[in-house]
Design an enzyme around this catalytic site. Structure first.
Site, short mmCIF file in Angstrom:
data_model
loop_
_atom_site.label_atom_id
_atom_site.label_comp_id
_atom_site.label_asym_id
_atom_site.label_seq_id
_atom_site.Cartn_x
_atom_site.Cartn_y
_atom_site.Cartn_z
N LYS A 1 0.85 -1.20 0.00
CA LYS A 1 0.00 0.00 0.00
C LYS A 1 0.88 1.25 0.00
O LYS A 1 1.90 1.30 0.68
CB LYS A 1 -0.92 -0.01 1.22
N SER B 1 -9.71 1.82 2.76
CA SER B 1 -8.88 2.62 1.87
C SER B 1 -7.82 1.80 1.12
O SER B 1 -7.18 2.30 0.19
CB SER B 1 -8.15 3.70 2.69
N SER C 1 -9.99 -0.68 6.91
CA SER C 1 -9.42 -0.48 5.57
C SER C 1 -8.69 -1.68 5.00
O SER C 1 -8.29 -1.65 3.83
CB SER C 1 -8.47 0.73 5.58
#
Length: 486
Positions: free
Chosen positions: A79, A154, A178
């Site tokens: 990420k 996210s 997330s």
């Protein structure tokens, strides 16, 4: 079958046994990326050249008889809010569009020590603020099960790289769900560890008391292996827990006959999609048939988690994002009149709408006239929620709830109604508020063939119980075998 179809555990074994070369694995992985990345837009940065250089070094070490680690030669995606030395780390924001860290996050160091190869940085909601990856400044990532729908957020990009078989595993961060929510939307395993089990050093902060790094994987076995690698005490992180390290792969046992699973019926009563509710009830029956004892529990304060979360998270975001001022690093406005104008224009131009909204909310709840009414009260409710979970775990080993109240929704469907978007986190935020571990596993599909996730929650630092229950559930359902057709 292509090499990229294999699980992390399977490909690591093939490399170790010399059945395939590391270059073969990378060739297969990048072939898959070239095939589907243009459809799903999961990556912000792809590190193809660096990956092949690392593969060559690892292959030489392997050929000379050296142990290259449990993840030796396995491609992993990261990420884009986790710092990677020499690789752009943007947080999907204009503010950090050209930021290149000069150090690795502790989890990246651990992955490299285990022999993993970083193949790229994945798209996300800007500064991890969102539930759909729609707030990214750079691009919109699509759900591989339906390209017209969101992948969740996210950590949407990381979930898609695993679901779309462009990486054997990926790292995400979980502030209010997330990791688990996009795992649910994309039919992969997403694990949010206990707060403090995995170092946050090098994770660009959203809300420091809630953020936690964790893995996305194709199955529970791979999640246990990834947790083995990334967990452990870190002196660089003052919130890191100095506890005895466990081997979570030892708990990959298809037997929960001596375990009690708590069901909070009242908490899962309203606002849940009928298909999600049906899958949830089937999951409870599956566990009962596998030998677990189902017990009723009361999470009376969990319904206040969402309100509590958005006060605490925005307050911490307001504080954490104060460092982006156009002077030290990050985006800087080209034209300004004085220092105050520089601050104003840099932050106005550098941050997206969702981030600015949360900064304003956080600044408001921390202001002198409202601190006691909002922030202090939210911290008091947080204590009640923590105590509520402690009481529940006196009756059971783990709790089962849906990961999300709905399946993936279409782009733009909830952007005009922030409250509706925030409600997608109703079943994940209590875990972060209490600092507990949670895992989302594939639990079926709705009538439109969109994935549904089932979530298990255990007491702090009892990830082994999650692994055991999730593994048993997986072996008795096999929903993780289904793959998107892209």
């Amino acid at each position: 079958m292509e090499l990229y179809n294999l699980t992390l555990t399977e490909i690591a074994k093939k490399i170790k046994d010399r059945e395939v070369s590391i270059k073969d694995v990378l060739d297969s992985t990048f072939k898959r990326i070239d095939e589907v990345e243009g459809k799903v837009d999961a990556f912000i940065t792809i590190t193809r050249e660096e990956a092949y250089k690392e593969a060559e070094k690892l292959q030489q070490r392997l050929d000379s008889g050296e142990d290259i680690g449990v993840l030796g030669g396995v491609p992993i995606a990261i990420k884009d809010n986790i710092c990677t030395n020499g690789i752009k780390t943007t947080c999907a924001s204009k503010m950090l569009e050209n930021f290149v860290p000069i150090y690795d996050a502790t989890v990246i160091t651990k992955l490299k020590e285990a022999g993993a190869i970083i193949i790229g940085k994945t798209n996300m909601d800007e500064f991890a603020m969102g539930s759909s990856t729609e707030s990214s400044y750079i691009k919109k990532t699509k759900n591989p099960w339906n390209l017209e729908k969101v992948p969740g957020g996210s950590s949407g990009g990381s979930a898609v790289t695993v679901s779309g078989e462009m990486a054997f595993a990926a790292l995400g961060s979980d502030t209010g769900g997330s990791i688990r929510q996009p795992a649910s939307y994309c039919s992969v395993v997403g694990l949010k560890p206990t707060y403090g089990l995995v170092s946050r050093f090098g994770l660009i902060a959203y809300a420091s008391s809630l953020d936690q790094i964790g893995p996305f994987t194709k199955n529970v076995e791979d999640a246990a292996l990834m947790l083995n690698v990334i967990s452990g005490y870190d002196k660089h992180d003052t919130t890191s827990a100095n506890i005895e390290k466990k081997d979570y792969t030892k708990f990959l046992v298809n037997d929960i006959s001596n375990m009690k699973i708590g069901v909070p019926h009242e908490f899962v009563k309203d606002g849940v999609n009928e298909d999600v509710k049906a899958s949830y009830n089937n999951a409870i029956k599956t566990l009962e048939n596998a030998g677990a004892k189902i017990v009723d529990i009361d999470l009376e304060y969990a319904k206040y988690s969402l309100a509590t979360y958005y006060i605490i998270a925005t307050a911490e975001a307001s504080s954490n994002l104060g460092r982006y001022d156009g002077i030290r690093y990050g985006f800087r406005a080209e034209e300004f009149n004085d220092l105050e104008d520089l601050y104003n224009k840099s932050r106005t131009e550098g941050f997206g709408e969702e981030v600015k909204k949360r900064i304003m909310l956080g600044t408001y709840v921390l202001s002198s006239g409202y601190y006691d009414a909002y922030y202090k009260r939210a911290q008091q409710v947080r204590t009640l929620i923590i105590e509520n979970f402690k009481k529940a775990f006196e009756k059971c080993d783990a709790i089962i709830i849906p990961t999300a109240p709905n399946t993936a929704f279409k782009f733009g469907e909830k952007t005009e109604n922030p409250l509706e978007m925030y409600l997608e986190d109703i079943y994940t935020v209590p875990v972060n508020i209490a600092g507990l571990p949670g895992i989302s596993v594939p639990g079926g599909f709705d009538r439109d063939n969109m994935p549904i996730g089932i979530q298990f929650i255990s007491n702090s630092f009892e990830e082994e119980k999650l692994i055991k229950i999730a593994y048993t559930f997986e072996k008795n359902t096999n929903f993780n075998v289904e793959k998107p057709n892209i």
